[in-house]
Write an enzyme that holds these catalytic residues in place. Sequence first.
Site, PDB file in Angstrom:
ATOM      1  N   GLN B 125       0.853  -1.185   0.000  1.00  0.00           N
ATOM      2  CA  GLN B 125       0.000   0.000   0.000  1.00  0.00           C
ATOM      3  C   GLN B 125       0.894   1.241   0.000  1.00  0.00           C
ATOM      4  O   GLN B 125       1.715   1.398   0.903  1.00  0.00           O
ATOM      5  CB  GLN B 125      -0.848  -0.036   1.270  1.00  0.00           C
ATOM      6  CG  GLN B 125      -1.824   1.103   1.423  1.00  0.00           C
ATOM      7  CD  GLN B 125      -2.511   1.036   2.787  1.00  0.00           C
ATOM      8  OE1 GLN B 125      -1.855   0.884   3.814  1.00  0.00           O
ATOM      9  NE2 GLN B 125      -3.822   1.132   2.803  1.00  0.00           N
ATOM     10  N   GLY B 126       0.737   2.093  -0.993  1.00  0.00           N
ATOM     11  CA  GLY B 126       1.608   3.265  -1.111  1.00  0.00           C
ATOM     12  C   GLY B 126       0.846   4.563  -0.945  1.00  0.00           C
ATOM     13  O   GLY B 126       0.554   5.270  -1.906  1.00  0.00           O
ATOM     14  N   SER B 128       1.392   6.647   2.298  1.00  0.00           N
ATOM     15  CA  SER B 128       2.207   7.587   3.071  1.00  0.00           C
ATOM     16  C   SER B 128       3.414   8.072   2.279  1.00  0.00           C
ATOM     17  O   SER B 128       4.004   7.335   1.494  1.00  0.00           O
ATOM     18  CB  SER B 128       2.696   6.913   4.353  1.00  0.00           C
ATOM     19  OG  SER B 128       1.603   6.449   5.094  1.00  0.00           O
ATOM     20  N   SER B 160       4.118  -1.473   4.033  1.00  0.00           N
ATOM     21  CA  SER B 160       4.284  -2.770   4.703  1.00  0.00           C
ATOM     22  C   SER B 160       4.588  -3.857   3.683  1.00  0.00           C
ATOM     23  O   SER B 160       3.929  -3.935   2.646  1.00  0.00           O
ATOM     24  CB  SER B 160       3.003  -3.154   5.450  1.00  0.00           C
ATOM     25  OG  SER B 160       2.793  -2.261   6.508  1.00  0.00           O
ATOM     26  N   GLU B 243     -10.532  -1.106   5.282  1.00  0.00           N
ATOM     27  CA  GLU B 243      -9.405  -1.297   6.188  1.00  0.00           C
ATOM     28  C   GLU B 243      -9.823  -1.064   7.640  1.00  0.00           C
ATOM     29  O   GLU B 243      -9.555  -1.869   8.518  1.00  0.00           O
ATOM     30  CB  GLU B 243      -8.282  -0.324   5.794  1.00  0.00           C
ATOM     31  CG  GLU B 243      -7.030  -0.456   6.662  1.00  0.00           C
ATOM     32  CD  GLU B 243      -5.859   0.358   6.124  1.00  0.00           C
ATOM     33  OE1 GLU B 243      -6.112   1.377   5.454  1.00  0.00           O
ATOM     34  OE2 GLU B 243      -4.708  -0.031   6.392  1.00  0.00           O
ATOM     35  N   ASN B 372      -5.404   6.926  15.638  1.00  0.00           N
ATOM     36  CA  ASN B 372      -6.652   6.978  16.402  1.00  0.00           C
ATOM     37  C   ASN B 372      -7.060   8.412  16.731  1.00  0.00           C
ATOM     38  O   ASN B 372      -8.241   8.684  16.952  1.00  0.00           O
ATOM     39  CB  ASN B 372      -6.529   6.117  17.660  1.00  0.00           C
ATOM     40  CG  ASN B 372      -6.593   4.636  17.308  1.00  0.00           C
ATOM     41  OD1 ASN B 372      -6.515   4.273  16.131  1.00  0.00           O
ATOM     42  ND2 ASN B 372      -6.758   3.789  18.307  1.00  0.00           N
TER      43      ASN B 372
END
Lengths: 361, 389
Positions: B125-126, B128, B160, B243, B372
Amino acid sequence: MEFGFSEDQLLLQQTVRDFLAGECTPEWVRGQWQTETGRSPEFWSQLSELGLPGLLVSETQGGLGMDETDLVLLMEEIGRVGLAEPLTATAVGVGLLRSLGDASLADAWLPKVAAGDAILAVAHPASPFVADAHVADLLIASDGDSLHALPRAALRLEAQTSNDGSQRLFRVDFDARDETRIATGREARALEAAALDRGALCSAAQALGACDQLIALAADYAGQREQFGVAIGSFQAVKHMLADVRVKLEYARSHVYRAANSVANDATGRSVDVSMAKIAACEAALLAGRVSLQVHGAIGYTYEQDVHVWMKRAWSLDLAFGDAVFHRARLAAGVIDRSLPAESFGYSHPQRVPTPTAGLG
Amino acid sequence: MDLTYTPEQDAFRKEARAWLEANVPAAPLPSFDIAEGFEAHRAWEKKLHAGGYAMVPWPVEYGGRGSDLLEWLVFEEEYYRAGAPGRVNQNGIFLLGPTIMEVGTPEQKARFLPKMASSEEVWAQGWSEPNAGSDMAAIQSTAIRDGDHYVINGQKTWASRGAYAHWLFGLFRTDPDSTRHKGLSFILSPLDLPGITVRPIQKINGKAAFAEVFFDDVRVPAENLLGEEGAGWNVAMATAGFERGLMLRSPARFQSTAARLVDLYHATVERGDPVAPGMRDRVARCWMDAEAYTLNTYQTVTRLLSGGKIGAEASLNKIFWSELDIEIHEAALELLGPRAELDPRSPAAGDAGSWLDGYIFALSGPIYAGTNQIQRNIIAERLLGLPRK
Ligand SMILES: Cc1cc2nc3c(=O)[nH]c(=O)nc-3n(C[C@H](O)[C@H](O)[C@H](O)COP(=O)(O)OP(=O)(O)OC[C@H]3O[C@@H](n4cnc5c(N)ncnc54)[C@H](O)[C@@H]3O)c2cc1C
């Protein structure tokens, strides 16, 4: 598998919500604090027109023939407005009379309940006090071994003043007689346990409503009150406190709805399910009280402002039909000691849970 | 309300249980955060796929078995019950897959989903970037249209399993003059194209599980655009919904961890090791909260099956599961006492090592998938109507 409510159920909830919003205003609730009984026969007959006291009574006996999954949605609305009429006491009484082996008491009383002509209440040893005993036409109480069905004339009541003006509590004393005995031994204990679970469920559902209302009051105020030139609701310290309560409310709701299903179907894990619902919902409501008060500042600390009306409701609901200590002990008895059935939803725990053979991610 | 399973669902559960019992590896696989473990987990995925269980709710043509989300939950329950390996392609199957299903073209579905289901292609997953973390709309990497290609320049980070993955999905600025949420597009890129440099980053546990990905005039075919050009933000929000709100962390993960905690409590008491006053209550509470998360997920699935969508409530979910995971692991470490600090390789570690690993991973829960704090902002503004500024 369908974990949700039907359109009819939600429609009935909306109807009751609209009715209560118009009739059971905070001013009216406060007015009831000042009356001698705190209960209104006129309001009771309006509730009866909606069918609420007889919701659990079968249609053949003049009731709505619904079950606890319908009831919790309405209890949530009752909690939202802080209505203290003896609907919980009556629902618990109806549940108990329906479960008696001998149908004669149910046949005698349930049509009257459905017509709005009789109020019931049940005492449980988890609490030394009985709410609404003063208006109950029939009270069911234990002498330690047997259950007795007692008309009002047979009761000696000692009023206790609650901090919550809506709450009317009594110490109840009576002389046990053969004619009043309705169940003994094991059967009596099972009936008593079921009554406690039904009462705790109703209290938990009301706590959800009180919690939601306390959040709504605070969110509304936070959008209007300005300090430092901006609405206080734009401060993250305020936002995050309220968001935390909203999270608690969300997951408490899930427990309450499942517990309603467990009570309605007398599921194996019923008591633990109810305890989880009671713990979660009351904790959410208690936190909502504190946070709502904090968000309001000093104005919330006044008698005139309404925060304390719901906050005190939350306190008394937390103590009704088993306090937190009672329910946490039952939860641990189920989950840890396995002396009560505790069933996890879907997932069944194998003999030994394997350590995941996993990389984590 | 009907909280019982149908005979078909019960039969499916039995079938899945039998298959898993026969096929789950007896010994733990090496961590998928290292190269060897990554491949071992891919081999497991291949087996799962051959058994027809890789992604049960997907249509058969894409490598699934055409089940609904309820059967997916049943499968997940059995999967965790069996102690089966973590899903190495979770960014693909749980996040990108459902997004392609929602907005992809028929060609994209046929091209990407089957190889995703079998983990022949593992996804990173790209989102950030060094200057776009919580503030994802600050993304600077660009993808400029040039004929039938996009030319990508920029840098992604914290991807990740990016060190080992084959493909990356991400948000790129297709309109270089745009700012914030506008002008972003959702693009799928192979990680072996000329101009791409992948630099592994060690996580807190020392394993090279993250990667920085540098793009230097990388040419990606225009057909790898997912959704419309410039609509990337909305597509990404759908992915984030899966997600945070449903698929990434299925309830059985926490139910099984809570059940292990109850076992650990009993084992500690039986050994005669000291147990803090209040620990009984904490353990029971963890179990109760895992239960709440499960019940809530069943409510969500019921809503989705009758046409509902995942909205801002996904943020409630994200907070609840990530904080619950930490609660469970902290209780476990406290029960383990002096063994709690032992690395899994220590001879005396026993079960302690897996709890410590689990705790270290749980600590990232409140950070990834949107912190969060960001979720609390979303709840306050979108569910409670508090003012943004
Ligand atoms: C284990 C792990 C796996 C990850 N995997 C991936 C991946 O595969 N792909 C990917 O793209 N990214 C991944 N990430 C990155 C993750 O999405 C980001 O870390 C996250 O979005 C936060 O961004 P940041 O780290 O830049 O922190 P920052 O945004 O710099 O935040 C730092 C702190 O400031 C707080 N903060 C920031 N803004 C606000 C605000 N408006 N209000 C209140 N508080 C605020 C945050 O809550 C946080 O506490 C992963 C991260 C971890 C830890």
